[in-house]
Design an enzyme around this catalytic site. Sequence first.
Site, short mmCIF file in Angstrom:
data_model
loop_
_atom_site.label_atom_id
_atom_site.label_comp_id
_atom_site.label_asym_id
_atom_site.label_seq_id
_atom_site.Cartn_x
_atom_site.Cartn_y
_atom_site.Cartn_z
N HIS A 45 0.83 -1.21 0.00
CA HIS A 45 0.00 0.00 0.00
C HIS A 45 0.86 1.26 0.00
CE1 HIS A 45 -3.20 -2.63 2.23
NE2 HIS A 45 -2.97 -3.04 1.00
N HIS A 74 -9.31 -2.63 -4.68
CA HIS A 74 -8.19 -2.88 -3.78
C HIS A 74 -7.19 -3.85 -4.41
CE1 HIS A 74 -5.90 -2.91 -0.10
NE2 HIS A 74 -5.75 -4.22 -0.31
N HIS A 126 -0.69 -11.21 -4.76
CA HIS A 126 0.71 -10.84 -4.63
C HIS A 126 1.64 -11.85 -5.30
CE1 HIS A 126 -0.55 -7.69 -1.97
NE2 HIS A 126 -1.07 -8.53 -1.11
#
Length: 317
Positions: free
Chosen positions: A85, A243, A270
């Site tokens: 983030h 997101h 990820h």
Amino acid sequence: MGTKLLGYQATLCEEAHLSGVGVHSGQPVSISLLPAAPNTGVKFRRIYGDGTTAELQAVAGQVGATDLCTMLGDPAGAHVSTIEHLMAAFWALGLDNVIVEIDGNEVPIMDGSSRVFIEAIDEAGITHHAVKRRYVRIKKTVRVEIGGSWAEFRPHQGTRFEVVIDFDSPIIGRQEFKSEIDEDVFRDELSTARTFGFMKDVERLWASGHALGSSLENSVVISDDHTVINREGLRFRDEFVRHKTLDAVGDLALAGAKFIGCYASYRGGHRLNAAALKALLTDRSAYEVVETPEMQEHVFTGDFVAVAAHAQGPWAL
């Protein structure tokens, strides 16, 4: 924040300081964002209680784990996790050179999005170096597949993300976010989208030492009857895919340079983002390093010129 010279490297005008808890460790942690010299890149400086330090360059070759978050370094040694983030905020605002001092093993989760990091950077301000910024321009398609998921980089005149998710949950289901992404789009469409999870997974995560700092203050939580528990509800109807796109921006920032091309993924995360980036950077025929020929306030696709591979700076694998 002054004129933005998009073809030139940037750093912070002043230091910025933040504190919170790690979403997985549940431990308090503080970070300081420090201005850095040209060609430093993003560097995490882990500060231990005895005063010793360990430095980790935020590049793809330093990724040590991708379970539930992105980690730099050795999980059994010096490492910093949940960097995505913060890295997404750096990428979106065009911060090339930053030292991140951190007194824990995990970047604080804040509200589960990039919003607080954006606000801290805005307050500190951005200044530009008289050193050209480099970009990774995609020359051919590179694709990776893991199980039923896939991701690919492909040539494109701009910087575009096409992210599709497909969950076996009626509140999420199939969602997609497809857009050119620049600072304005990131701020307005992605930066406030929060991480999310399912109540049915909580006990398993706790037992494995994860999600110890997760709460309704920093995560969207979906109940066993497929409703959002958070009293305020969702920030976007499709906050989940937004997101996932934010995560992809942060993970791909580990190229150490913005890319010119399109990144597309289906049911990614990820691990897939990291695998796709590694596949791209290990195939030197798939990309070239470019920069702008002269100082300007706006960068257009046709303005770039190729530079020698040895000029890549700190971000190569």
